[in-house]
Design an enzyme around this catalytic site. Structure first.
Site, mmCIF file in Angstrom:
data_model
loop_
_atom_site.group_PDB
_atom_site.id
_atom_site.type_symbol
_atom_site.label_atom_id
_atom_site.label_comp_id
_atom_site.label_asym_id
_atom_site.label_seq_id
_atom_site.Cartn_x
_atom_site.Cartn_y
_atom_site.Cartn_z
ATOM 1 C CB CYS A 21 -60.996 -61.646 7.473
ATOM 2 S SG CYS A 21 -60.022 -61.506 8.977
ATOM 3 C CG ASN A 68 -62.274 -66.455 10.838
ATOM 4 O OD1 ASN A 68 -61.372 -67.270 10.944
ATOM 5 N ND2 ASN A 68 -62.033 -65.165 10.605
ATOM 6 C CD GLU A 69 -58.899 -64.407 13.269
ATOM 7 O OE1 GLU A 69 -57.776 -64.906 13.095
ATOM 8 O OE2 GLU A 69 -59.182 -63.237 12.919
#
Length: 604
Positions: free
Chosen positions: A34, A153-154
């Site tokens: 994150c 990312n994600e």
């Protein structure tokens, strides 16, 4: 400036970096997580060019995701230097124009693509290029040679509002730009990172690797030992970019947590034709400011320790073969555990919530063979913020895992627990707790879990959680529901508003058994057998080799007195690997398998 790892001017603590190097990592994924995306503003994302050059001139940024401001003292160049020092390939994760709480529209993301291309030129370009020259000016004229790039990312959730706007289109734009200049770059794509155990790449756009993330319980990882057996051998490969036990791990990270991860790693190793890469996450945490638990290396200002998960990563990395061998396991525990009773002799019931506010009333316990007595310890087992008004008990905080137990001890083999429940506010529904013995041993009926999309019966044994049964489900805000849980021995019958949701049998344990795999190191001729015993019972195994005479053997073992044992600053080696010489006989080797242990047997 105190001594630093490899004596770099802006280096890392030698003890921490040395622990990382001892894992012999093949690659280093950076800068996150994150941390790549940031929150609230694109200025809070990792912007690589602001993280290089003299430290005192770096502006730093607000790390909203984890609640502190970072100086960016470890910046893009330091990450690359660390990878080089570790002998690891750098794997750079780039921002696709999305941050937590916002995004750059798809038709305006070219500056983000340019930022990525500039970063790659800094890492890989010749010193005659603009950013290659800047790298040389910063003290590293030779290229760092990034070979792996993860796009986002994600950022590929089914719900576009969850940091996932037009991911496949963004992926293609980044991929095309990167491969046009760096045709040998290994490109990694995102798949759903939560809400499913079976994420898929739902695009015709080709991708070499997809990144799966799993933060689960020890039981989940053990139950998924065979997960990759059925994956397609055609098409893209798998990178398990983040995985760790984050449920039922104890305080800092228990041996049980590490053993669950070890079982999963063995399953990945056995399917290494599909799972090409894997990386545990997160790695480091200061014990005085823990934002996430657990992390495998924890420290304070002067000392550090590795969790059992750290030592699993180490011994597994130290004992990798070059060819997977077929194995057959005869497991006597499967019969033993099946005969064990699940219903505790004495238990409690109660209610709870998960990150949500809810109210409960008209709680009743009855049955044909129970006795009840007040339990003075009940107040100590309450979690969350509870208020009582006119016979209604309301949990008013967003605490995850809030509970309020009834002040009653239930004895007997059969009982029914009825309660009226109402979801007041938040993303989830409510919980009805039964068979409660202590904070590490209980069950609950989860109504409207997983973002108010699913109902489930979950079972927690020795801190390890597993889903016994699940079904789609949703509850409305402000509506009262009649919930009933009937327990008869090991059977559970759950209903909502008179309609049966589940009729299931609880498991004698959520995390018990023997798991094994085997590889050969073709360079030394050794056979490497890994065996995890997740039960609390000691046993002995006989390893029979087909077509090989054993001349010598050793076992590297990670074990402790209890599966719940942990390391700490005060006792950093409570769970620590040991080594023992074995005595093979002909084509077989006998080895002790202590309860709660990882055993790696190397046979010559």
């Amino acid at each position: 400036m105190p001594p630093t790892f490899n004596n770099h001017a802006n280096g890392l603590r030698p003890d921490l970096a040395s622990m990382l190097k001892d894992l012999h990592p093949k690659f280093l994924r950076f800068p996150g997580g994150c941390f790549v995306e940031g929150q609230e503003s694109p200025d809070n994302a990792f912007r690589w060019e602001r993280t290089i050059g003299p430290i005192e001139q770096r502006p730093g940024h607000k790390n909203v995701n984890w609640g502190y401001r970072t100086s960016d003292g470890i910046g893009f160049d330091e990450y690359l230097q660390l990878a080089e020092d570790l002998g690891a390939k750098p794997l750079y994760v780039v921002n696709v124009g999305i941050w937590h709480g916002g995004m750059t529209p798809l038709d305006s993301i070219q500056p983000w693509i340019d930022e990525t291309m500039n970063a790659l030129e800094y890492a890989n370009g010749p010193i005659t290029s603009k950013y290659g020259a800047l790298r040389a000016k910063n003290g590293h004229p030779e290229p760092y040679n990034i070979e792996y790039l993860e796009i986002g990312n994600e950022n590929n959730q089914p719900d576009p509002t969850q940091q996932s706007d037009h991911y496949y289109e963004r992926f293609k734009m980044f991929k095309d730009a990167v491969l046009a200049k760096y045709p040998n770059m290994h490109i990694i794509g995102n798949v759903a990172a939560w809400g499913t155990d079976d994420p898929t790449w739902d695009s015709k756009e080709s991708v070499e690797l997809v990144d799966e993330h799993y933060y689960r319980s020890p039981a989940w990882f053990a139950d998924n030992f065979n997960k990759y057996d059925t994956y397609s051998r055609d098409g893209h490969k798998i990178y398990v970019g983040e995985y760790a036990v984050t449920q039922g791990y104890g305080n800092h990270g228990s041996l049980n947590a590490a053993l669950g991860e070890a079982v999963y790693m063995m399953g990945m190793e056995r399917n290494s034709d599909v799972v090409k890469m894997a990386s545990y996450a997160p790695i480091f945490a200061n014990v005085n400011d823990l934002k996430w638990r657990p992390d495998m290396i924890q420290f304070d200002g002067t000392s550090a320790f590795g969790t059992p998960s750290y030592y699993v990563q180490k011994v597994m990395a130290d004992n990798i073969g070059t060819r997977v061998l077929p194995t057959t396991l005869h497991n006597s525990y499967s019969d033993i555990t099946a005969q064990q009773a699940v219903k505790p002799e004495i238990c409690k019931v109660g209610v709870g919530t998960w990150g949500t506010q809810a109210s409960f009333t008209q709680q009743q316990i009855h049955g044909g063979n129970i006795t009840t007595t007040a339990d003075p310890a009940t107040k100590d087992q309450q979690r969350g913020e509870w208020k009582e008004s006119n016979g209604v008990s309301s949990q008013t905080s967003d605490t995850e895992g809030a509970m309020k137990m009834e002040p009653t001890l239930i004895k007997g083999n059969e009982y029914t627990y009825n309660v009226r429940a109402r979801k007041d506010k938040g993303a989830e529904g409510f919980l009805v707790v039964f068979n409660y013995v202590d904070p590490d041993n209980y069950c609950w009926l989860n109504i409207g879990g997983w973002g108010n999309t699913q109902n489930a019966i979950e079972q927690i044994i020795n801190g390890s959680k597993a889903q016994v049964a699940t079904a789609a489900g949703h509850v409305e805000d402000g509506k009262w529901y009649d919930v009933s849980v009937h327990v008869k021995g090991d059977s559970v019958y759950a209903s909502l508003d008179g309609k049966q949701l589940f009729a299931v049998q609880l498991k004698p344990t959520t995390f018990a058994g023997l798991f094994s795999n085997a590889t050969m190191d073709e360079n030394t001729g050794e056979v490497i057998v890994k065996v995890v015993n997740t039960t609390g019972m000691n046993t002995t195994a006989k390893i029979n080799l087909n077509g090989k005479t054993a001349t010598a053997a050793t076992v590297i073992r990670l074990a402790s007195a209890k599966g719940t044992d942990e390391n700490s600053l005060e006792d950093p080696t409570k769970v620590y690997p040991t080594q023992q010489t074995l005595s093979p006989s002909g084509n077989s080797v006998e080895v002790a398998l202590p309860g709660s242990s990882l055993n790696i047997i190397r046979i010559k």
